[in-house]
Every structure is written in structure tokens, then in C-alpha cells.
Design a protein around this motif. Structure first.
Motif, PDB file in Angstrom:
ATOM      1  N   ILE A  66       0.840  -1.203   0.000  1.00 41.26           N
ATOM      2  CA  ILE A  66       0.000   0.000   0.000  1.00 41.26           C
ATOM      3  C   ILE A  66       0.873   1.250   0.000  1.00 41.26           C
ATOM      4  CG2 ILE A  66      -1.704   1.307   1.331  1.00 41.26           C
ATOM      5  CD1 ILE A  66      -2.755  -1.423   2.342  1.00 41.26           C
ATOM      6  N   GLU A  67       0.560   2.153  -0.922  1.00 40.14           N
ATOM      7  CA  GLU A  67       1.281   3.421  -0.992  1.00 40.14           C
ATOM      8  C   GLU A  67       1.094   4.197   0.327  1.00 40.14           C
ATOM      9  OE1 GLU A  67       0.366   5.691  -4.477  1.00 40.14           O
ATOM     10  OE2 GLU A  67       1.610   7.372  -3.836  1.00 40.14           O
ATOM     11  N   ALA A  68       2.140   4.775   0.856  1.00 39.47           N
ATOM     12  CA  ALA A  68       3.491   4.773   0.365  1.00 39.47           C
ATOM     13  C   ALA A  68       4.381   3.839   1.181  1.00 39.47           C
ATOM     14  CB  ALA A  68       4.056   6.192   0.467  1.00 39.47           C
ATOM     15  N   ARG A  69       4.044   3.673   2.431  1.00 40.31           N
ATOM     16  CA  ARG A  69       5.008   2.965   3.279  1.00 40.31           C
ATOM     17  C   ARG A  69       4.977   1.455   3.098  1.00 40.31           C
ATOM     18  NH1 ARG A  69       3.215   6.206   8.456  1.00 40.31           N
ATOM     19  NH2 ARG A  69       1.931   7.491   7.086  1.00 40.31           N
ATOM     20  N   GLY A  70       3.894   0.978   2.502  1.00 46.43           N
ATOM     21  CA  GLY A  70       3.854  -0.448   2.159  1.00 46.43           C
ATOM     22  C   GLY A  70       4.800  -0.769   1.011  1.00 46.43           C
ATOM     23  N   VAL A 128       0.644  -5.767   2.383  1.00 51.08           N
ATOM     24  CA  VAL A 128       1.680  -5.262   3.289  1.00 51.08           C
ATOM     25  C   VAL A 128       1.554  -3.747   3.452  1.00 51.08           C
ATOM     26  CG1 VAL A 128       4.169  -4.997   3.656  1.00 51.08           C
ATOM     27  CG2 VAL A 128       3.283  -7.132   2.715  1.00 51.08           C
ATOM     28  N   ASP A 129       1.604  -3.321   4.686  1.00 50.26           N
ATOM     29  CA  ASP A 129       1.655  -1.887   4.979  1.00 50.26           C
ATOM     30  C   ASP A 129       2.485  -1.708   6.248  1.00 50.26           C
ATOM     31  OD1 ASP A 129       1.243   0.788   4.663  1.00 50.26           O
ATOM     32  OD2 ASP A 129      -0.924   0.735   4.888  1.00 50.26           O
ATOM     33  N   ASP A 130       2.788  -0.455   6.546  1.00 47.02           N
ATOM     34  CA  ASP A 130       3.595  -0.238   7.756  1.00 47.02           C
ATOM     35  C   ASP A 130       2.752  -0.250   9.019  1.00 47.02           C
ATOM     36  OD1 ASP A 130       2.349   2.256   7.127  1.00 47.02           O
ATOM     37  OD2 ASP A 130       3.805   3.307   8.356  1.00 47.02           O
ATOM     38  N   LEU A 131       1.494   0.201   8.888  1.00 54.75           N
ATOM     39  CA  LEU A 131       0.751   0.518  10.108  1.00 54.75           C
ATOM     40  C   LEU A 131      -0.748   0.337   9.899  1.00 54.75           C
ATOM     41  CD1 LEU A 131       1.381   3.556  12.354  1.00 54.75           C
ATOM     42  CD2 LEU A 131      -0.836   3.397  11.228  1.00 54.75           C
ATOM     43  N   ILE A 132      -1.392  -0.152  10.930  1.00 52.54           N
ATOM     44  CA  ILE A 132      -2.855  -0.188  10.915  1.00 52.54           C
ATOM     45  C   ILE A 132      -3.366   0.719  12.022  1.00 52.54           C
ATOM     46  CG2 ILE A 132      -2.761  -2.397  12.197  1.00 52.54           C
ATOM     47  CD1 ILE A 132      -5.580  -2.953  11.113  1.00 52.54           C
ATOM     48  N   ALA A 133      -4.238   1.620  11.635  1.00 51.01           N
ATOM     49  CA  ALA A 133      -4.881   2.504  12.626  1.00 51.01           C
ATOM     50  C   ALA A 133      -6.354   2.114  12.687  1.00 51.01           C
ATOM     51  CB  ALA A 133      -4.677   3.959  12.242  1.00 51.01           C
ATOM     52  N   THR A 134      -7.174   2.670  11.808  1.00 51.17           N
ATOM     53  CA  THR A 134      -8.585   2.253  11.795  1.00 51.17           C
ATOM     54  C   THR A 134      -8.770   0.950  11.022  1.00 51.17           C
ATOM     55  OG1 THR A 134      -9.076   3.359   9.711  1.00 51.17           O
ATOM     56  CG2 THR A 134      -9.309   4.665  11.727  1.00 51.17           C
ATOM     57  N   GLY A 135      -7.848   0.660  10.135  1.00 48.90           N
ATOM     58  CA  GLY A 135      -7.988  -0.514   9.275  1.00 48.90           C
ATOM     59  C   GLY A 135      -8.699  -0.217   7.967  1.00 48.90           C
ATOM     60  N   GLY A 136      -9.129   1.020   7.802  1.00 52.63           N
ATOM     61  CA  GLY A 136      -9.842   1.375   6.566  1.00 52.63           C
ATOM     62  C   GLY A 136      -8.993   1.140   5.321  1.00 52.63           C
ATOM     63  N   THR A 137      -7.724   1.462   5.414  1.00 55.18           N
ATOM     64  CA  THR A 137      -6.845   1.296   4.258  1.00 55.18           C
ATOM     65  C   THR A 137      -6.703  -0.179   3.900  1.00 55.18           C
ATOM     66  OG1 THR A 137      -5.632   3.233   5.053  1.00 55.18           O
ATOM     67  CG2 THR A 137      -4.579   1.924   3.346  1.00 55.18           C
ATOM     68  N   GLY A 209      -2.531   8.027  18.279  1.00 53.84           N
ATOM     69  CA  GLY A 209      -2.603   7.930  16.835  1.00 53.84           C
ATOM     70  C   GLY A 209      -3.238   9.162  16.220  1.00 53.84           C
ATOM     71  N   TRP A 210      -4.040   8.924  15.217  1.00 53.32           N
ATOM     72  CA  TRP A 210      -4.715  10.042  14.583  1.00 53.32           C
ATOM     73  C   TRP A 210      -5.939  10.463  15.394  1.00 53.32           C
ATOM     74  CZ3 TRP A 210      -1.223  11.708  11.846  1.00 53.32           C
ATOM     75  CH2 TRP A 210      -0.704  11.124  10.709  1.00 53.32           C
ATOM     76  N   THR A 211      -6.165   9.801  16.473  1.00 57.71           N
ATOM     77  CA  THR A 211      -7.420  10.006  17.166  1.00 57.71           C
ATOM     78  C   THR A 211      -7.602  11.447  17.599  1.00 57.71           C
ATOM     79  OG1 THR A 211      -7.075   7.827  18.014  1.00 57.71           O
ATOM     80  CG2 THR A 211      -8.872   9.071  18.964  1.00 57.71           C
TER      81      THR A 211
HETATM   82  O1  LIG Z   1      -5.590   2.013   9.273  1.00 56.61           O
HETATM   83  P1  LIG Z   1      -5.835   3.361   8.663  1.00 56.61           P
HETATM   84  O2  LIG Z   1      -6.610   4.274   9.555  1.00 56.61           O
HETATM   85  O3  LIG Z   1      -6.467   3.259   7.311  1.00 56.61           O
HETATM   86  O4  LIG Z   1      -4.442   4.086   8.504  1.00 56.61           O
HETATM   87  C1  LIG Z   1      -3.272   3.428   8.116  1.00 56.61           C
HETATM   88  C2  LIG Z   1      -2.667   4.067   6.918  1.00 56.61           C
HETATM   89  O5  LIG Z   1      -2.280   5.421   7.231  1.00 56.61           O
HETATM   90  C3  LIG Z   1      -0.942   5.611   6.803  1.00 56.61           C
HETATM   91  O6  LIG Z   1      -0.871   5.973   5.482  1.00 56.61           O
HETATM   92  P2  LIG Z   1      -1.272   7.423   4.942  1.00 56.61           P
HETATM   93  O7  LIG Z   1      -2.703   7.395   4.487  1.00 56.61           O
HETATM   94  O8  LIG Z   1      -0.919   8.442   5.974  1.00 56.61           O
HETATM   95  O9  LIG Z   1      -0.410   7.560   3.653  1.00 56.61           O
HETATM   96  P3  LIG Z   1       1.180   7.614   3.405  1.00 56.61           P
HETATM   97  O10 LIG Z   1       1.743   6.235   3.661  1.00 56.61           O
HETATM   98  O11 LIG Z   1       1.238   7.971   1.971  1.00 56.61           O
HETATM   99  O12 LIG Z   1       1.757   8.650   4.317  1.00 56.61           O
HETATM  100  C4  LIG Z   1      -0.317   4.256   6.974  1.00 56.61           C
HETATM  101  O13 LIG Z   1       0.874   4.105   6.219  1.00 56.61           O
HETATM  102  C5  LIG Z   1      -1.403   3.329   6.523  1.00 56.61           C
HETATM  103  O14 LIG Z   1      -1.398   3.108   5.127  1.00 56.61           O
END
Ligand SMILES: O=P(O)(O)OC[C@H]1O[C@H](OP(=O)(O)OP(=O)(O)O)[C@H](O)[C@@H]1O
Ligand SMILES: Nc1ncnc2[nH]cnc12
Length: 355
Positions: A66-70, A128-137, A209-211
Motif C-alpha cells: 500500500i502506498e506509500a510505506r507499504g 503489506v503496509d507499515d501501520l494499521i490505525a482504523t484498518g480502513g486502508t 494515533g490520529w485520534t
Molecule cells: O488504518 P488506517 O486508519 O487506514 O491508517 C493506516 C494508513 O495510514 C498511513 O498511510 P497514509 O494514508 O498516511 O499515507 P502515506 O503512507 O502515503 O503517508 C499508513 O501508512 C497506513 O497506510
């Protein structure tokens, strides 16, 4: 979880190499900065290795980053496990024919796109991604892959934000029977399940987090929807600390390092309780995982969706040699199995509610 080694010495090194930057990019946010992990070649290599150890030999042919950090963690994993790498990009970046999935962010929506011909029906995919916050991505990524008939084995993330405590609850579901899961899923779809109150911890989560103040509303609903889709199991490891104190506006109010603090989570915790809990979800070590039936059957999955695992209509039995003629429309997936005759019957509803 199979292969999970809580004592893996690599995990602490990975965790402590991730910098936590309070109030970036806006007040109240604990930014998990993986660029410091990348500066530490040992931690970077260990991160990739842990994932590779988990996914090699799993017959995964697609790693979708997933763009970008994935894009940082995905390609080395793909190379090491012998899979192709497919970028899931933000809108209007890909030149070929794409399919798109929107997802809800704190403010408004975003969108991921995938080249429609990059993934074939029946391929086994890892997201693959770097981080899960809400999981929406991650949900959007799963939807893209399933629309072309791929089987998403798991989602692998390095970090889970502490606000997502649901991972713990999901782990508990592993012991549920298929029937219990089905009942639970139905409740969730109607908004009665445990995730349906997705914003009940809004106050507790504020400042992580983003909360922010928008925790309730759309974001809570998104979490509730995730309850039926994205399943995860996360490793809890060193670097865990209490969340920062925040004022009513969600701004960090506890004493401790202010803007520009550049410690890892452990240091942040020691310096004033500001360290966000960082959880490395690592290969063979309990990483953020979403599993479907096939994964469960191979013992890899963190949690199996009952409908898929049981091979319910629209579920997981794969039909060899089937071809994708077109991508499934949103909310549907390509029906697998032998009775897919006629256009009407080729699209099955997803066995779970769209998130
Ligand atoms: O679980 P979620 O709430 O969906 O958030 C997680 C996403 O947020 C960040 O990406 P971001 O959208 O900031 O994009 P970036 O990697 O391009 O900075 C992170 O790299 C995940 O892809
Ligand atoms: N707290 C956070 N740190 C880094 N990336 C994020 N994406 C969403 N929330 C984030």
C-alpha cells in the motif's frame, strides 16, 4: 498462532528503532515514524526476515503493497518469498486500467487503485503496509484484491496503533465455532455486535494515533464495519506504555518531551509517559493478520471467517483454471466454484459486510 515466538529477541530491537513523534502532523497525534527503523539496517532486515519466515512456503504469489510505506516493506518480502509485487496506489498514479476502492479517513475519504490485470483469479495474496490505525486502508486493499478473485491470505503490518484494542477481542474468537461466528457476524452486520459500539472507547483513545475529537461518528462506524471484515492478531511486546494524557481538545497535556522528541516508544515512556504503544506485528510473531478460510486451513490464519472457511456459497473453495473476464463491482466478489454459469451467478455477495 503457528510459529509465534513471543521471546524473539529481534522484536524489541525493531520496536525501539521506531521513533514516536508527538504532535505530528498535528496536535494530539503520536506519529509512528518508521524512517528511523530504516536507518537501522539490522532492525530493517529483522523486520523483513520475520515476515519472510512467516510467509515463505505459503504459496503466496502476490505481495500487494500500500502506498506509500507499504512500498518499503512489500518488495523485499516479495523477492524473498518468490512473489510478484503489486503496488496499490493513490488515485491517478497508475497508467493502465484500474479498479478503485474508496475508504473512510478521519476527514473525508481516500482511495486506492490497482491495475486490474496485475492479479489473476485464484492467486494468493499478502497485503503489506507499515501501520494499521482504523484498518480502513487495509479493508480497501482487501476489497481490491477480492474483486479480481484473489484470495487474501493475510495483511501484514509492522505497527498496530494502541487504539485498536479490538485485535485482542478478535483473538478470542478463534475458539468460536463456525455457528457462533455466524451469529456474531449477523449481529455485527445489524450493528449489535461487540464492535458495533466502535466508539465506546473514544475517550480512552483520544490522543493516540490520529485520534481526535472525530473519533465518534464515521470513524466509530468504520471500526464497527471492520469487525466483520478485517481480523487481526497482534503481538504485544516491549515498548508498551500508557497513552499520553490529553486535554479536552485531544492535545497532549502530560509532562514530558514536547514537539520534536526523538526517542523510541520506550524512551518516550520513560521520559514522561508519552510513548505510544507500538506493536510490531511480525512474521511468525503474531503480526497484524487477516485470514480467510484458506489461511485457516493451512494453519496460518489468525482467525477464520466462518463462511469462507466452511466453503459457504460465495466462500473459499477455489476453482482452478477460472479466468477473470472483468473485475467484480464494489460489494461483490467473483463467485468461485463450479456453478458459476451465466452472468447473474458469477457475482456473489461478499460473505461479509463491506467496510
Ligand atoms: O488504518 P488506517 O486508519 O487506514 O491508517 C493506516 C494508513 O495510514 C498511513 O498511510 P497514509 O494514508 O498516511 O499515507 P502515506 O503512507 O502515503 O503517508 C499508513 O501508512 C497506513 O497506510
Ligand atoms: N499515528 C500514526 N503514525 C504514523 N502513521 C499513521 N497513519 C495513521 N496514523 C498514524
Amino acid at each position: 498462532m503457528s510459529g509465534y515466538k513471543a521471546e524473539d529477541p529481534r522484536i524489541h530491537g525493531i520496536a525501539s528503532s521506531i521513533r514516536v513523534v508527538p504532535n505530528f502532523p498535528k496536535p494530539g497525534i503520536m506519529f509512528q515514524d518508521i524512517t528511523t527503523l530504516l536507518l537501522d539496517h539490522k532492525a530493517f532486515k529483522n523486520t523483513v526476515d520475520l515476515f519472510v519466515e512467516r510467509y515463505k512456503g505459503q504459496n503466496i504469489s502476490v505481495v500487494a503493497g500500500i502506498e506509500a510505506r507499504g512500498f518499503i516493506f512489500g518488495p523485499p518480502i516479495a523477492l524473498a518469498i518468490g512473489a510478484k509485487f503489486v503496488p496499490l496506489r493513490k488515485p491517478r498514479k497508475l497508467p493502465g486500467k484500474v479498479i478503485s476502492e474508496k475508504y473512510v479517513l478521519e476527514y473525508g475519504t481516500d482511495c486506492l487503485e490497482m491495475h486490474v490485470e496485475a492479479v489473476k483469479f485464484g492467486e494468493r495474496a499478502l497485503v503489506v503496509d507499515d501501520l494499521i490505525a482504523t484498518g480502513g486502508t487495509l479493508c480497501a486493499a482487501i476489497r481490491l484484491l477480492e474483486r479480481v478473485g484473489a484470495e487474501v491470505v493475510e495483511c501484514a503490518c509492522v505497527i498496530e496503533l494502541p487504539e485498536l484494542k479490538e485485535g485482542e477481542r478478535v483473538t478470542g474468537r478463534q475458539s468460536a465455532t463456525s455457528r457462533e461466528r455466524k451469529i456474531e457476524r449477523e449481529k455485527e452486520t445489524k450493528g449489535e455486535g461487540e464492535w458495533a459500539g466502535g466508539d465506546e472507547q473514544g475517550e480512552e483513545r483520544k490522543g493516540r494515533g490520529w485520534t481526535g475529537d472525530e473519533e465518534k461518528g464515521e470513524r466509530g462506524k468504520e471500526r464497527a464495519r471492520m469487525g466483520t471484515t478485517l481480523q487481526q492478531r497482534m503481538l504485544r511486546f516491549g515498548g508498551v506504555s500508557e497513552p499520553p494524557l490529553t486535554d479536552e481538545a485531544g492535545r497532549i497535556s502530560s509532562a514530558g518531551p514536547g514537539d520534536g522528541f526523538q526517542g523510541g516508544p520506550q524512551e518516550a515512556a520513560e521520559a514522561g509517559g508519552l510513548g505510544a504503544r507500538v506493536e510490531v506485528a511480525a512474521a511468525g510473531a503474531g503480526l497484524g493478520a487477516r485470514a480467510d478460510g484458506a489461511a485457516a486451513a493451512s494453519g496460518v490464519g489468525a482467525w477464520a471467517d466462518g463462511a469462507v472457511a466452511a466453503g459457504d456459497p460465495g466462500g473459499g473453495s477455489s476453482s482452478k483454471g477460472a479466468r477473470v473476464e472483468e473485475a467484480a463491482p464494489p460489494g461483490r466478489h467473483l463467485r468461485k466454484g463450479g456453478n458459476a454459469s451465466g452472468r447473474q451467478r458469477r457475482w456473489a455477495p461478499r460473505p461479509w459486510a463491506p467496510c
